[in-house]
Design an enzyme around this catalytic site. Sequence first.
Site, PDB file in Angstrom:
ATOM      1  N   ASN A  22      25.576   5.497  16.236  1.00  0.00           N
ATOM      2  CA  ASN A  22      24.249   6.095  16.486  1.00  0.00           C
ATOM      3  C   ASN A  22      23.119   5.074  16.299  1.00  0.00           C
ATOM      4  O   ASN A  22      21.949   5.452  16.273  1.00  0.00           O
ATOM      5  CB  ASN A  22      24.026   7.322  15.585  1.00  0.00           C
ATOM      6  CG  ASN A  22      23.940   6.968  14.113  1.00  0.00           C
ATOM      7  OD1 ASN A  22      24.093   5.810  13.730  1.00  0.00           O
ATOM      8  ND2 ASN A  22      23.694   7.958  13.268  1.00  0.00           N
ATOM      9  N   THR A  40      34.901   1.267  -0.763  1.00  0.00           N
ATOM     10  CA  THR A  40      34.397   0.024  -1.369  1.00  0.00           C
ATOM     11  C   THR A  40      35.041  -0.193  -2.740  1.00  0.00           C
ATOM     12  O   THR A  40      35.329   0.775  -3.461  1.00  0.00           O
ATOM     13  CB  THR A  40      32.857   0.056  -1.497  1.00  0.00           C
ATOM     14  OG1 THR A  40      32.448  -0.893  -2.494  1.00  0.00           O
ATOM     15  CG2 THR A  40      32.321   1.402  -1.923  1.00  0.00           C
ATOM     16  N   SER A  42      25.481   3.527  -7.507  1.00  0.00           N
ATOM     17  CA  SER A  42      24.333   3.940  -6.680  1.00  0.00           C
ATOM     18  C   SER A  42      24.763   5.218  -5.948  1.00  0.00           C
ATOM     19  O   SER A  42      25.951   5.542  -5.912  1.00  0.00           O
ATOM     20  CB  SER A  42      23.987   2.866  -5.649  1.00  0.00           C
ATOM     21  OG  SER A  42      25.001   2.822  -4.643  1.00  0.00           O
ATOM     22  N   TYR A  88      24.912   5.496  -2.843  1.00  0.00           N
ATOM     23  CA  TYR A  88      25.836   5.009  -1.807  1.00  0.00           C
ATOM     24  C   TYR A  88      27.262   4.971  -2.359  1.00  0.00           C
ATOM     25  O   TYR A  88      28.199   5.477  -1.735  1.00  0.00           O
ATOM     26  CB  TYR A  88      25.407   3.610  -1.328  1.00  0.00           C
ATOM     27  CG  TYR A  88      26.531   2.825  -0.701  1.00  0.00           C
ATOM     28  CD1 TYR A  88      27.044   3.194   0.542  1.00  0.00           C
ATOM     29  CD2 TYR A  88      27.122   1.744  -1.369  1.00  0.00           C
ATOM     30  CE1 TYR A  88      28.109   2.496   1.107  1.00  0.00           C
ATOM     31  CE2 TYR A  88      28.170   1.045  -0.803  1.00  0.00           C
ATOM     32  CZ  TYR A  88      28.658   1.428   0.425  1.00  0.00           C
ATOM     33  OH  TYR A  88      29.717   0.750   0.981  1.00  0.00           O
ATOM     34  N   HIS A  89      27.428   4.366  -3.535  1.00  0.00           N
ATOM     35  CA  HIS A  89      28.783   4.266  -4.091  1.00  0.00           C
ATOM     36  C   HIS A  89      29.351   5.642  -4.420  1.00  0.00           C
ATOM     37  O   HIS A  89      30.530   5.897  -4.214  1.00  0.00           O
ATOM     38  CB  HIS A  89      28.779   3.353  -5.326  1.00  0.00           C
ATOM     39  CG  HIS A  89      28.535   1.917  -4.991  1.00  0.00           C
ATOM     40  ND1 HIS A  89      27.302   1.315  -5.142  1.00  0.00           N
ATOM     41  CD2 HIS A  89      29.353   0.973  -4.466  1.00  0.00           C
ATOM     42  CE1 HIS A  89      27.382   0.044  -4.739  1.00  0.00           C
ATOM     43  NE2 HIS A  89      28.598  -0.175  -4.328  1.00  0.00           N
ATOM     44  N   LYS A 115      30.815   7.242  -1.400  1.00  0.00           N
ATOM     45  CA  LYS A 115      32.158   6.730  -1.091  1.00  0.00           C
ATOM     46  C   LYS A 115      33.208   7.388  -1.993  1.00  0.00           C
ATOM     47  O   LYS A 115      34.333   7.654  -1.568  1.00  0.00           O
ATOM     48  CB  LYS A 115      32.202   5.215  -1.262  1.00  0.00           C
ATOM     49  CG  LYS A 115      31.352   4.441  -0.267  1.00  0.00           C
ATOM     50  CD  LYS A 115      32.013   4.411   1.094  1.00  0.00           C
ATOM     51  CE  LYS A 115      31.362   3.409   2.016  1.00  0.00           C
ATOM     52  NZ  LYS A 115      31.855   3.471   3.398  1.00  0.00           N
ATOM     53  N   ARG A 121      18.663  -3.308 -10.620  1.00  0.00           N
ATOM     54  CA  ARG A 121      19.724  -2.306 -10.686  1.00  0.00           C
ATOM     55  C   ARG A 121      20.044  -1.946 -12.127  1.00  0.00           C
ATOM     56  O   ARG A 121      19.765  -2.732 -13.032  1.00  0.00           O
ATOM     57  CB  ARG A 121      21.007  -2.828 -10.023  1.00  0.00           C
ATOM     58  CG  ARG A 121      20.781  -3.282  -8.611  1.00  0.00           C
ATOM     59  CD  ARG A 121      22.058  -3.795  -7.982  1.00  0.00           C
ATOM     60  NE  ARG A 121      21.797  -4.112  -6.573  1.00  0.00           N
ATOM     61  CZ  ARG A 121      22.680  -4.063  -5.603  1.00  0.00           C
ATOM     62  NH1 ARG A 121      23.933  -3.729  -5.874  1.00  0.00           N
ATOM     63  NH2 ARG A 121      22.356  -4.353  -4.356  1.00  0.00           N
TER      64      ARG A 121
HETATM   65  N1  NAD Z   1      29.476  -5.243   4.494  1.00  0.00           N
HETATM   66  C1  NAD Z   1      30.103  -5.174   3.321  1.00  0.00           C
HETATM   67  O1  NAD Z   1      29.995  -6.077   2.496  1.00  0.00           O
HETATM   68  C2  NAD Z   1      30.977  -3.991   2.996  1.00  0.00           C
HETATM   69  C3  NAD Z   1      31.771  -4.033   1.839  1.00  0.00           C
HETATM   70  C4  NAD Z   1      32.576  -2.949   1.531  1.00  0.00           C
HETATM   71  C5  NAD Z   1      32.577  -1.833   2.353  1.00  0.00           C
HETATM   72  N2  NAD Z   1      31.788  -1.804   3.466  1.00  0.00           N
HETATM   73  C6  NAD Z   1      31.843  -0.618   4.331  1.00  0.00           C
HETATM   74  O2  NAD Z   1      32.297  -1.018   5.613  1.00  0.00           O
HETATM   75  C7  NAD Z   1      31.704  -0.204   6.616  1.00  0.00           C
HETATM   76  C8  NAD Z   1      31.030  -1.092   7.638  1.00  0.00           C
HETATM   77  O3  NAD Z   1      30.045  -1.853   6.986  1.00  0.00           O
HETATM   78  P1  NAD Z   1      29.083  -2.839   7.735  1.00  0.00           P
HETATM   79  O4  NAD Z   1      28.732  -3.919   6.796  1.00  0.00           O
HETATM   80  O5  NAD Z   1      29.641  -3.168   9.069  1.00  0.00           O
HETATM   81  O6  NAD Z   1      27.799  -1.903   7.881  1.00  0.00           O
HETATM   82  P2  NAD Z   1      26.821  -1.679   9.128  1.00  0.00           P
HETATM   83  O7  NAD Z   1      25.691  -0.849   8.638  1.00  0.00           O
HETATM   84  O8  NAD Z   1      26.515  -2.970   9.768  1.00  0.00           O
HETATM   85  O9  NAD Z   1      27.740  -0.822  10.093  1.00  0.00           O
HETATM   86  C9  NAD Z   1      27.876   0.584  10.011  1.00  0.00           C
HETATM   87  C10 NAD Z   1      27.633   1.126  11.408  1.00  0.00           C
HETATM   88  O10 NAD Z   1      27.784   2.558  11.377  1.00  0.00           O
HETATM   89  C11 NAD Z   1      26.725   3.143  12.114  1.00  0.00           C
HETATM   90  N3  NAD Z   1      26.533   4.519  11.598  1.00  0.00           N
HETATM   91  C12 NAD Z   1      26.116   4.917  10.380  1.00  0.00           C
HETATM   92  N4  NAD Z   1      26.101   6.274  10.306  1.00  0.00           N
HETATM   93  C13 NAD Z   1      26.535   6.716  11.512  1.00  0.00           C
HETATM   94  C14 NAD Z   1      26.744   8.020  12.063  1.00  0.00           C
HETATM   95  N5  NAD Z   1      26.496   9.120  11.360  1.00  0.00           N
HETATM   96  N6  NAD Z   1      27.200   8.106  13.336  1.00  0.00           N
HETATM   97  C15 NAD Z   1      27.437   6.988  14.082  1.00  0.00           C
HETATM   98  N7  NAD Z   1      27.266   5.741  13.609  1.00  0.00           N
HETATM   99  C16 NAD Z   1      26.812   5.609  12.338  1.00  0.00           C
HETATM  100  C17 NAD Z   1      25.539   2.224  11.913  1.00  0.00           C
HETATM  101  O11 NAD Z   1      24.595   2.333  12.971  1.00  0.00           O
HETATM  102  C18 NAD Z   1      26.217   0.845  11.891  1.00  0.00           C
HETATM  103  O12 NAD Z   1      26.238   0.260  13.171  1.00  0.00           O
HETATM  104  C19 NAD Z   1      30.744   0.733   5.906  1.00  0.00           C
HETATM  105  O13 NAD Z   1      31.374   1.983   5.717  1.00  0.00           O
HETATM  106  C20 NAD Z   1      30.507   0.059   4.577  1.00  0.00           C
HETATM  107  O14 NAD Z   1      30.197   0.982   3.580  1.00  0.00           O
HETATM  108  C21 NAD Z   1      30.992  -2.860   3.806  1.00  0.00           C
END
Ligand code: NAD
Length: 384
Positions: A32, A144, A180, A182-183, A186, A326
């Site tokens: 989205n 996470t 947080s 966020y956490h 998850k 934090r």
């Molecule tokens: N980047 C990190 O360091 C990290 C570490 C651990 C876990 N994660 C997890 O990995 C996943 C991907 O992370 P990322 O870094 O690519 O984040 P990101 O924000 O770049 O990617 C998430 C994508 O999901 C989309 N999105 C969010 N809600 C949505 C919805 N309701 N419908 C459709 N699309 C939606 C966003 O537009 C985004 O493009 C996440 O779940 C994040 O929590 C990331």
Amino acid sequence: MRVLILGIDGYIGWALALRLLAKGHEVAGIDNLSTRRFSEEVGSDSAFPLPSPKDRVNAVKKKLDASLDFIVGDAKDKKLLEDTISKFKPDVVVHFAEQRSAPFSMRDYNHAWYTLENNLKSTLSLLYAVSEIDPSIHILKMGTMGEYGTPNFDIPESAFVRAVINGKEDIIPTPKWGGSYYHWSKIFDTYLIMFKGMLSSLTVTDIMQGPVYGTKTEEIIDEELRTRFDFDETWGTVINRYCVEALLGLPITPYGKGKQTRGFISLEDSVEALRLLIENPPKQGEYRVVNQFAEIFNVYELAQIVKNAAVELGLKTEIRSVENPRIEKEEHYYNPEIKILPSLGFRPRKDVRGEVKIMIKDLIPYKERLERFKHVIMPKTRWR
Ligand SMILES: NC(=O)c1ccc[n+]([C@@H]2O[C@H](COP(=O)([O-])OP(=O)(O)OC[C@H]3O[C@@H](n4cnc5c(N)ncnc54)[C@H](O)[C@@H]3O)[C@@H](O)[C@H]2O)c1
């Protein structure tokens, strides 16, 4: 295999789509575009300019000779998930479509609630859509390592642990503690997955991943294929943020004592680990928990590594610890288990020391663009 990626427009989602397409898998995705919007909301942007979804699809056609179905839509929309799953018939659905910034979730009540609602609703919609259409589809859900918090015991790689309470032994879900909203979202996701998974015999991999760093993967060979790269206080994960601080001549800013310790993984190793987990699903009906990281560091050590890399590249920078916005332990025990990925043949190919030099070099051509966002790098979002 046929892989549907929810969150395909994101940092990891886009890089994974490219990896899977390059390996001959068929890929469709839903996003989205909320991370693009929310990054703007905090006055920031991706370090690399992002092509539109249409341009991304065209780039994949031109550069990888592959086709990709990129649907702009919301993963909370159960009907959209049902229609897409019925039509595309994936073997696996990867769920990344969540609000993934801890500071964003801590801004105020509205951001906390948005995070909980978005993340829990997209997860529950997916669990129901899969169980109603084809419960044999493998769900690969991204959680996470932060779900575990920083406990004073070894972190197991399992859904349950044995516990003795009041002299009696039982199995309980592995203890969790979020730092947080966020956490916590998850953690609540995990409970929903365990419960609905048990009721509907779903096949799930729940990945506990550490913070990811890096500007590219093997497939990201030019600007048209770039994935987003966040560096501001809200969206930038620590190593990515430090690299931009060093590049812009700002101090590198560990929070507080800097002894906060985590397991880190490069973007390249993250997508490779995900590919392995997709190609090696758990048994039908199994709920598999996987810890995903490559190297353990504290955030002060990382600041030193980035500083040394920057100095080697002729940049002038210093480390300046700042007050921790934090509420978290700044010194703690940390010993997470990792055995499933190595058992599947996963060997990290990147290490932080080598990769941060590549990252800074990769960011140098974007220095002028990044100067515009200098003001959104220092921490502002306070937990209290
Ligand atoms: N980047 C990190 O360091 C990290 C570490 C651990 C876990 N994660 C997890 O990995 C996943 C991907 O992370 P990322 O870094 O690519 O984040 P990101 O924000 O770049 O990617 C998430 C994508 O999901 C989309 N999105 C969010 N809600 C949505 C919805 N309701 N419908 C459709 N699309 C939606 C966003 O537009 C985004 O493009 C996440 O779940 C994040 O929590 C990331």
